[in-house]
Enzyme design. Structure first.
Site, mmCIF file in Angstrom:
data_model
loop_
_atom_site.group_PDB
_atom_site.id
_atom_site.type_symbol
_atom_site.label_atom_id
_atom_site.label_comp_id
_atom_site.label_asym_id
_atom_site.label_seq_id
_atom_site.Cartn_x
_atom_site.Cartn_y
_atom_site.Cartn_z
ATOM 1 C CG HIS A 61 -5.884 12.426 -0.964
ATOM 2 N ND1 HIS A 61 -6.990 12.074 -1.696
ATOM 3 C CD2 HIS A 61 -6.280 13.441 -0.148
ATOM 4 C CE1 HIS A 61 -8.014 12.835 -1.350
ATOM 5 N NE2 HIS A 61 -7.619 13.674 -0.416
ATOM 6 C CE LYS A 118 13.645 -7.654 -0.593
ATOM 7 N NZ LYS A 118 12.818 -8.309 -1.604
ATOM 8 C CB SER A 166 15.118 -12.984 -1.297
ATOM 9 O OG SER A 166 15.319 -13.310 -2.653
ATOM 10 C CD GLU A 169 5.161 -8.764 1.297
ATOM 11 O OE1 GLU A 169 4.981 -9.258 0.170
ATOM 12 O OE2 GLU A 169 6.298 -8.586 1.788
#
Length: 535
Positions: free
Chosen positions: A232, A359, A353, A366
């Site tokens: 969970h 970043k 970025s 992804e």
């Protein structure tokens, strides 16, 4: 003037949005010289103006028009199936129904099938050996032209089959007209597609094995590293990192098995089923089946031309693999975040970025997560396509190619980049170690301790729960509670309990087959090292 128009269209597109590729630049130059050298080609201007809205559409239109044009507008050929027709199809119908723009990917398998078919026809006395030799020689030349980029694909010839057959007729004449004896495009395309999918499966299987090896090597590098296990998305029990990585290897092995099963069911030959009813000519379907490496001919000619189960099964297998890769991607994206900090991807598999200098994003994983959606979408497209089709062949099935090509290309890319990512990440033991005390990961081990003391499990569960509640109130770990504290909850707890508390002790107590205990995980590692041939 027309050349200036084409050139100005290309230059008017914002370079940042639509930067021309090398192929586009070459095509632009070819179009310009095409206009300058041949004034009669001005008739193209209206078509190009109509399609000015999209750079890519212009490219497709211009490229296609150029393949159909020599010194002026090329007269349409009579279709190979045009004997009973008195009119040509309209341009709109021709453009809407063509499939050569994508099914030319089947050219190698189409030529392979034609070679086997021609050899069988000659063996059965349906064509002469001389005709067979001419056909095989011509097919070899066409294959050479395709692979060298010399071959001209024509929309008015509809598809890969008729492009190759018409080109063969142009090349060798009358013998080429005998090649389609006892063959329809219905059984021809099914044969080509099965051969293509068979090769695709072999490629995907190789990519899965490569990823398994990368994951196994990553596991070997991180021997003994304990990480929190989650259910969970909440901390549950301590596990060895190796155990978790091996779980993904097990999933990929099932993916591999599904593809192998699909390959077995796929590997039956439709060739010779003709349109749907077979033929009265004395062909030998077993000969062509053997020549193409199939197990046997398909038993039922109607099923042979209409079946696309092999496509649905391949796309289903790809979709399940994509889901597994997406789950891996999700886990590693989370673990690369500052909140977790469990892994650090190398710069070689990270991106930055455009506005935030600090970043460092795990973009490959992804995109693995994101691209799983299109693989599943390809499966859904095919399921919907097939759901309402009566027997036997229907033109709807022309639409089965692009989703399959997309699914295979996408899943291969996902597998390759996942392996690349696995080879370029580092786990952070110190950061992971600092997080282990949180969550009372050893609570279940305390319950197991009490069971060994003869306490019923439900009672043990309650005692362990109350012990955790005491820790929460004191902001401490189970191993920090004194024996007196623990005995106020249960007199069954004795000093030996401390050999069960703490994540390191908890890991040592796992002993069931397949569990996260050190010896069990070592056995699993040995199995996969042997199976995957790792030295």
């Amino acid at each position: 003037m027309e050349a200036l128009f084409v050139s100005s269209f290309f230059s008017s597109s914002p370079a940042t949005l639509f930067p021309p590729s090398a192929a586009e630049r070459a095509l632009r130059n070819k179009i310009n010289s095409f206009y300058f050298l041949n004034p009669r080609n001005l008739y193209l201007s209206k078509k190009i103006r109509i399609l000015k809205a999209a750079n890519s559409t212009l490219l497709r239109c211009a490229a296609q028009d150029m393949t159909d044009v020599g010194d002026g507008p090329l007269k349409k050929e009579t279709k190979l199936w045009g004997g009973r027709f008195e009119e040509n199809v309209t341009d709109a119908v021709e453009k809407f129904t063509e499939s050569i723009s994508f099914d030319k990917a089947l050219y190698k398998h189409d030529i392979m099938g034609s070679r086997a078919h021609a050899s069988m026809l000659a063996h059965q006395g349906l064509i002469s050996d001389g005709d067979k030799d001419s056909i095989l020689q011509g097919l070899g030349e066409i294959e050479r032209q395709i692979e060298s980029g010399e071959f001209v694909w024509r929309t008015d010839r509809e598809d890969v089959h008729m492009n190759i057959e018409a080109a063969l007729t142009d090349l060798i004449g009358e013998p080429a007209k005998k090649l389609h004896t006892a063959r329809s495009r219905n059984d021809q395309v099914s044969t080509d597609f099965r051969l293509w999918c068979r090769d695709a499966i072999d490629t995907i299987i190789a990519c899965i094995k490569h990823l398994q090896v990368a994951m196994l090597k990553l596991a070997i590098k991180n021997e003994g590293l304990i990480v929190p296990g989650y259910t969970h998305l909440q901390r549950a029990q301590p596990i060895l990192l190796q155990h978790l990585l091996l779980a993904y290897i097990e999933q990929f092995e099932r993916d591999l098995g599904r593809l192998q099963d699909c390959r077995v069911r796929l590997n039956f030959c439709p060739l010779g089923a003709c349109a749907l009813a077979g033929t009265g000519l004395p062909i030998d379907r077993f000969m062509t089946s053997d020549a193409l490496g199939f197990t046997a001919p398909l038993r039922n000619s109607i099923d042979a031309v209409s079946d696309r189960d092999f496509v649905l099964e391949l796309l289903s297998a790809n979709s399940i693999t994509a889901i597994h890769l997406s789950r891996l991607g999700e886990e590693w994206v989370l673990w690369a975040s500052e909140e977790f900090g469990f892994i650090t991807p190398s710069d070689s598999v990270s991106t930055g970025s455009s506005i935030m200098p600090q970043k460092k994003n795990p973009d490959p994983m992804e995109l693995v997560r994101g691209k799983s959606a299109r693989v599943v979408g390809d499966l859904v497209s095919l399921l919907v396509l097939c759901k309402g089709l009566p027997h036997a062949y229907n033109r709807d099935l022309q639409e089965d190619k692009e989703p399959v090509f997309d699914s295979v290309k996408t899943i291969v890319g996902m597998l390759e980049v996942s392996a690349e990512f696995a080879q370029n990440i580092t786990f952070n033991p110190e950061r992971i170690q600092k997080t282990l005390p949180a969550g009372h990961l050893d609570a279940t081990t305390l319950a197991d301790y009490l069971v060994k003391k003869g306490v019923p499990f439900r009672t043990s569960h309650d005692i362990a729960g109350r012990s955790v509640a005491m820790c929460v109130s004191r902001n401490c770990r189970l191993e920090d509670l004194s024996l007196d504290d623990l005995q106020t909850i249960s007199p069954s707890i004795e000093m030996d309990v401390y050999g069960f508390l703490g994540v390191e002790n908890a890991i040592k107590k796992f002993s069931s087959y397949g569990s996260t205990g050190s010896e069990r995980v070592a056995a699993q590692l040995d199995y996969w090292i042997t199976k995957l041939g790792i030295n």
